[in-house]
Write an enzyme that holds these catalytic residues in place. Structure first.
Site, PDB file in Angstrom:
ATOM      1  CB  CYS A  45      -1.226   0.192   1.121  1.00 29.11           C
ATOM      2  SG  CYS A  45      -2.131  -1.458   1.324  1.00 29.11           S
TER       3      CYS A  45
HETATM    4  C1  BEZ Z   1       0.526  -4.941   2.032  1.00 30.38           C
HETATM    5  O1  BEZ Z   1      -0.087  -4.073   1.761  1.00 30.38           O
HETATM    6  O2  BEZ Z   1       2.270  -5.183   1.722  1.00 30.38           O
HETATM    7  C2  BEZ Z   1      -0.233  -5.970   2.157  1.00 30.38           C
HETATM    8  C3  BEZ Z   1      -0.990  -5.070   2.973  1.00 30.38           C
HETATM    9  C4  BEZ Z   1      -2.609  -6.275   3.586  1.00 30.38           C
HETATM   10  C5  BEZ Z   1      -1.318  -7.965   2.950  1.00 30.38           C
HETATM   11  C6  BEZ Z   1      -0.874  -8.054   2.775  1.00 30.38           C
HETATM   12  C7  BEZ Z   1       0.341  -7.208   2.007  1.00 30.38           C
END
Ligand code: BEZ
Length: 209
Positions: A45
């Site tokens: 994100c």
């Molecule tokens: C991420 O943004 O890396 C992420 C968020 C939630 C679960 C897995 C990855």
């Protein structure tokens, strides 16, 4: 039932990093992209939000306002914004909705219980100036989105909303397009002089200006 193409995009009022956001008022006559994130302080994100911030001028050129959403609170969003800038070099320059009570996520069906009961999936909704849903995309948490693809789709949506054409596989701005089957050959001669017939149902022409 999940939101489908042509449905009204639900309106909402929510806290965001740019103050209280009245979604429809914020969009005005523009196109919109609403995209969700599983959670704050997560790696994929962080890269995605920085990427959208870097591409903001490309969305502006397309008269498109972007709005991010994560189901965490505003104080987390504000702290995370600094990380996003540190990591990607791009400062958050669009609103990030703080949807702690998941009101917006529920309206848009961004929580997919078989993926997670608590986090949103990576949803994308492209919304037209008429506030109808024009495109939906759903990615799992572990796969970051390609925002150049979202720009490419907006180019196609805006072109095909204006002209009686469709865009072929892998089409990019400036490439030839397809005349829709609703256009008769006589109308095609008038509208798209010099068009090429590949098959009776597949007629190609230069991209209209
Ligand atoms: C991420 O943004 O890396 C992420 C968020 C939630 C679960 C897995 C990855």
């Amino acid at each position: 039932m999940a939101l489908q193409l042509g449905d009204d995009a639900p309106d909402f009022t929510a806290d965001s990093t740019e103050g209280e956001l009245h979604f429809y008022d914020y969009l005005g006559d523009s196109w919109g992209v609403l995209f969700s994130h599983p959670a704050d302080f997560t790696p994929v994100c962080t890269t995605e939000l920085g990427r959208v911030a870097a591409l903001k001028s490309e969305f502006d050129k397309r008269n498109t306002k972007v709005v991010g959403l994560s189901v965490d609170g505003l104080s987390d969003h504000e702290k995370w914004s600094q990380d996003i800038e540190d990591v990607t070099g791009s400062k958050l320059n669009f609103p990030l909705v703080a949807d702690k009570d998941r009101e917006v996520a529920d309206k848009y069906g961004m929580i997919h219980p078989n993926a997670s009961d608590t986090m949103t999936v990576r949803s994308v909704f492209v919304i037209g100036p008429d506030k109808k849903v024009k495109l939906t995309l759903t990615y799992p948490a572990a796969t970051g989105r390609d925002f150049n693809e979202i720009l490419r789709v907006i180019d196609s949506l805006q072109l095909t909303a204006k002209h009686k054409v469709a865009t072929p596989a892998d089409w990019r701005q400036g490439e030839d397009v397809i005349i829709t089957t609703a256009v008769s050959d006589d109308e095609a001669k008038e509208r798209f002089p010099g068009y090429e017939t590949v098959k009776p149902y597949l007629r190609k022409t230069k991209q209209p200006a």
